[in-house]
Write a protein that holds these residues in place. Structure first.
Motif, mmCIF file in Angstrom:
data_model
loop_
_atom_site.group_PDB
_atom_site.id
_atom_site.type_symbol
_atom_site.label_atom_id
_atom_site.label_comp_id
_atom_site.label_asym_id
_atom_site.label_seq_id
_atom_site.Cartn_x
_atom_site.Cartn_y
_atom_site.Cartn_z
ATOM 1 N N GLU A 133 -7.406 -9.840 -4.495
ATOM 2 C CA GLU A 133 -7.974 -9.085 -3.375
ATOM 3 C C GLU A 133 -7.886 -7.584 -3.622
ATOM 4 O OE1 GLU A 133 -6.769 -13.104 -1.968
ATOM 5 O OE2 GLU A 133 -5.830 -11.535 -3.188
ATOM 6 N N LEU A 134 -6.758 -7.135 -4.163
ATOM 7 C CA LEU A 134 -6.597 -5.709 -4.424
ATOM 8 C C LEU A 134 -7.549 -5.248 -5.521
ATOM 9 C CD1 LEU A 134 -5.098 -3.060 -3.868
ATOM 10 C CD2 LEU A 134 -3.459 -3.736 -5.648
ATOM 11 N N VAL A 135 -7.639 -6.014 -6.608
ATOM 12 C CA VAL A 135 -8.541 -5.641 -7.701
ATOM 13 C C VAL A 135 -9.986 -5.582 -7.200
ATOM 14 C CG1 VAL A 135 -9.493 -6.378 -9.922
ATOM 15 C CG2 VAL A 135 -7.016 -6.508 -9.513
ATOM 16 N N ASP A 136 -10.388 -6.584 -6.412
ATOM 17 C CA ASP A 136 -11.754 -6.597 -5.885
ATOM 18 C C ASP A 136 -12.008 -5.398 -4.987
ATOM 19 O OD1 ASP A 136 -12.292 -8.916 -7.235
ATOM 20 O OD2 ASP A 136 -12.089 -10.237 -5.488
ATOM 21 N N MET A 171 5.019 6.305 -3.103
ATOM 22 C CA MET A 171 5.001 5.386 -1.975
ATOM 23 C C MET A 171 5.638 4.087 -2.438
ATOM 24 S SD MET A 171 1.644 4.259 0.261
ATOM 25 C CE MET A 171 0.797 3.413 -1.066
ATOM 26 N N VAL A 172 6.354 3.402 -1.539
ATOM 27 C CA VAL A 172 6.949 2.110 -1.856
ATOM 28 C C VAL A 172 6.510 1.104 -0.807
ATOM 29 C CG1 VAL A 172 9.092 0.811 -2.158
ATOM 30 C CG2 VAL A 172 8.969 3.180 -2.930
ATOM 31 N N VAL A 173 6.016 -0.035 -1.272
ATOM 32 C CA VAL A 173 5.661 -1.137 -0.374
ATOM 33 C C VAL A 173 6.287 -2.413 -0.931
ATOM 34 C CG1 VAL A 173 3.509 -0.087 0.443
ATOM 35 C CG2 VAL A 173 3.473 -1.549 -1.589
ATOM 36 N N ASP A 174 6.289 -3.460 -0.121
ATOM 37 C CA ASP A 174 6.928 -4.690 -0.560
ATOM 38 C C ASP A 174 6.204 -5.338 -1.732
ATOM 39 O OD1 ASP A 174 8.956 -4.483 1.274
ATOM 40 O OD2 ASP A 174 8.103 -5.911 2.695
ATOM 41 N N SER A 175 4.874 -5.295 -1.739
ATOM 42 C CA SER A 175 4.115 -6.021 -2.753
ATOM 43 C C SER A 175 2.683 -5.508 -2.795
ATOM 44 C CB SER A 175 4.096 -7.522 -2.427
ATOM 45 O OG SER A 175 3.358 -7.749 -1.226
ATOM 46 N N VAL A 176 1.944 -5.921 -3.823
ATOM 47 C CA VAL A 176 0.524 -5.553 -3.875
ATOM 48 C C VAL A 176 -0.245 -6.193 -2.727
ATOM 49 C CG1 VAL A 176 0.490 -5.135 -6.362
ATOM 50 C CG2 VAL A 176 -0.017 -7.418 -5.506
ATOM 51 N N GLU A 177 0.283 -7.297 -2.196
ATOM 52 C CA GLU A 177 -0.380 -7.933 -1.060
ATOM 53 C C GLU A 177 -0.453 -6.976 0.129
ATOM 54 O OE1 GLU A 177 -0.319 -12.230 1.180
ATOM 55 O OE2 GLU A 177 1.609 -11.341 0.621
ATOM 56 N N VAL A 178 0.589 -6.183 0.325
ATOM 57 C CA VAL A 178 0.579 -5.185 1.407
ATOM 58 C C VAL A 178 -0.557 -4.199 1.193
ATOM 59 C CG1 VAL A 178 1.879 -3.304 2.469
ATOM 60 C CG2 VAL A 178 3.057 -5.420 1.835
ATOM 61 N N LEU A 179 -0.722 -3.743 -0.028
ATOM 62 C CA LEU A 179 -1.802 -2.803 -0.335
ATOM 63 C C LEU A 179 -3.163 -3.431 -0.058
ATOM 64 C CD1 LEU A 179 -0.450 -1.342 -3.708
ATOM 65 C CD2 LEU A 179 -0.268 -0.316 -1.430
ATOM 66 N N ALA A 180 -3.318 -4.690 -0.464
ATOM 67 C CA ALA A 180 -4.590 -5.379 -0.260
ATOM 68 C C ALA A 180 -4.877 -5.594 1.230
ATOM 69 C CB ALA A 180 -4.585 -6.731 -0.992
ATOM 70 N N GLN A 181 -3.873 -6.026 1.983
ATOM 71 C CA GLN A 181 -4.068 -6.330 3.402
ATOM 72 C C GLN A 181 -4.393 -5.084 4.210
ATOM 73 O OE1 GLN A 181 -0.447 -8.373 4.441
ATOM 74 N NE2 GLN A 181 -1.258 -10.383 3.894
ATOM 75 N N ARG A 182 -3.850 -3.963 3.804
ATOM 76 C CA ARG A 182 -4.019 -2.737 4.593
ATOM 77 C C ARG A 182 -5.128 -1.836 4.051
ATOM 78 N NH1 ARG A 182 2.374 -1.647 5.945
ATOM 79 N NH2 ARG A 182 2.617 -3.607 7.073
ATOM 80 N N GLY A 183 -5.893 -2.386 3.107
ATOM 81 C CA GLY A 183 -7.053 -1.651 2.639
ATOM 82 C C GLY A 183 -6.731 -0.392 1.893
ATOM 83 N N TRP A 184 -5.603 -0.417 1.141
ATOM 84 C CA TRP A 184 -5.188 0.783 0.432
ATOM 85 C C TRP A 184 -6.149 1.145 -0.681
ATOM 86 C CZ3 TRP A 184 -3.985 1.486 -4.731
ATOM 87 C CH2 TRP A 184 -3.430 2.739 -5.070
ATOM 88 N N ALA A 185 -6.389 2.423 -0.811
ATOM 89 C CA ALA A 185 -7.085 2.969 -1.975
ATOM 90 C C ALA A 185 -6.591 4.406 -2.162
ATOM 91 C CB ALA A 185 -8.602 2.948 -1.786
ATOM 92 N N PRO A 186 -6.463 4.872 -3.400
ATOM 93 C CA PRO A 186 -5.953 6.226 -3.634
ATOM 94 C C PRO A 186 -6.957 7.279 -3.216
ATOM 95 C CG PRO A 186 -6.611 5.193 -5.687
ATOM 96 C CD PRO A 186 -6.734 4.132 -4.635
#
Length: 228
Positions: A105-108, A213-228
């Protein structure tokens, strides 16, 4: 910042065009299996380092790990032998490697935003390919895939990141990794590093090492729509 906070863009002072992803401990749940493989390799030569010490060196290159854990004399006498035996032991453990959630999900999402995504692992190419199989992804999903064989100096030197960036055709990267070695490697590349906790390092030490920044996992980044 931990997994309970909102993952937000990083202000790098420039427009980020590339995301460089570490593999072990970031995309696949393999950190403790690497530690187990090293412990078995050490035990075969009557070396008994503490588990915590081995764990905390997973993520730096294997060319540096033996000396870091057991000293330069052991590296000089047994370094290559231990690395060969570690690889043999880790191959036995490959069926136990599991994907970490949210990777695809994050890569996509990142590629959908027009960002270049590359893998920059300090592991051997065969184990990077094994991780991709576990993830159900191919090398074609990434602009570049690099591993230990591609450089002379492993993490925490920035060579693997720099090689991945160059092969991907990028100029302004952000790194996602799970260890202090990833953060130091990114710093030497003059890039920010987003750290995930799935490699077993604590939030405070990742921040102290310089994580943006520190998050629990890449799943957090994917779920919250993170992008640099």
């Amino acid at each position: 910042m931990d997994g309970s906070d909102t993952a937000s863009p990083i202000d790098t002072g420039t427009t980020v065009d590339t995301v460089l992803l570490d593999v072990d401990g970031t995309l696949v749940d393999s950190t403790y299996l690497h530690a187990l493989a090293w412990m078995r390799a050490f035990a075969a030569h009557d070396l008994v380092p503490s588990w915590w010490r081995v764990h905390r060196t997973v993520g730096m290159g294997g060319d540096l790990l033996v000396g870091e854990v057991c000293g330069d004399d052991v590296e000089e006498r047994l370094g290559d032998t231990l690395r060969t035996e570690w690889a043999d032991r880790y191959r036995e453990l490959l069926p136990e490697v599991r994907p970490l959630p949210g990777v695809r999900e994050l890569v996509d999402r990142l590629t959908g935003r027009g960002l270049t995504v590359a893998l920059a692992s300090s592991g051997a190419a065969e184990f990077t390919d094994a991780a991709l199989d576990v993830l159900g992804l191919s090398r074609d999903a990434f602009a570049a895939v690099t591993s230990a064989e591609d450089v002379d100096n492993s993490k925490p030197e920035p060579d693997i990141l720099a090689t991945a960036l160059r092969r991907a055709g990028g100029r302004a990267p952000v790194v996602i990794g799970d260890t202090v070695w990833d953060i130091e490697s990114a710093r030497r590349l003059r890039a920010e590093c987003v750290a995930v906790r799935t490699g077993g390092f604590g939030e405070a030490e990742l921040l102290d090492a310089g994580a943006a920044m520190v998050v629990d996992s890449v799943e957090v980044l994917a779920q919250r729509g993170w992008a640099p």
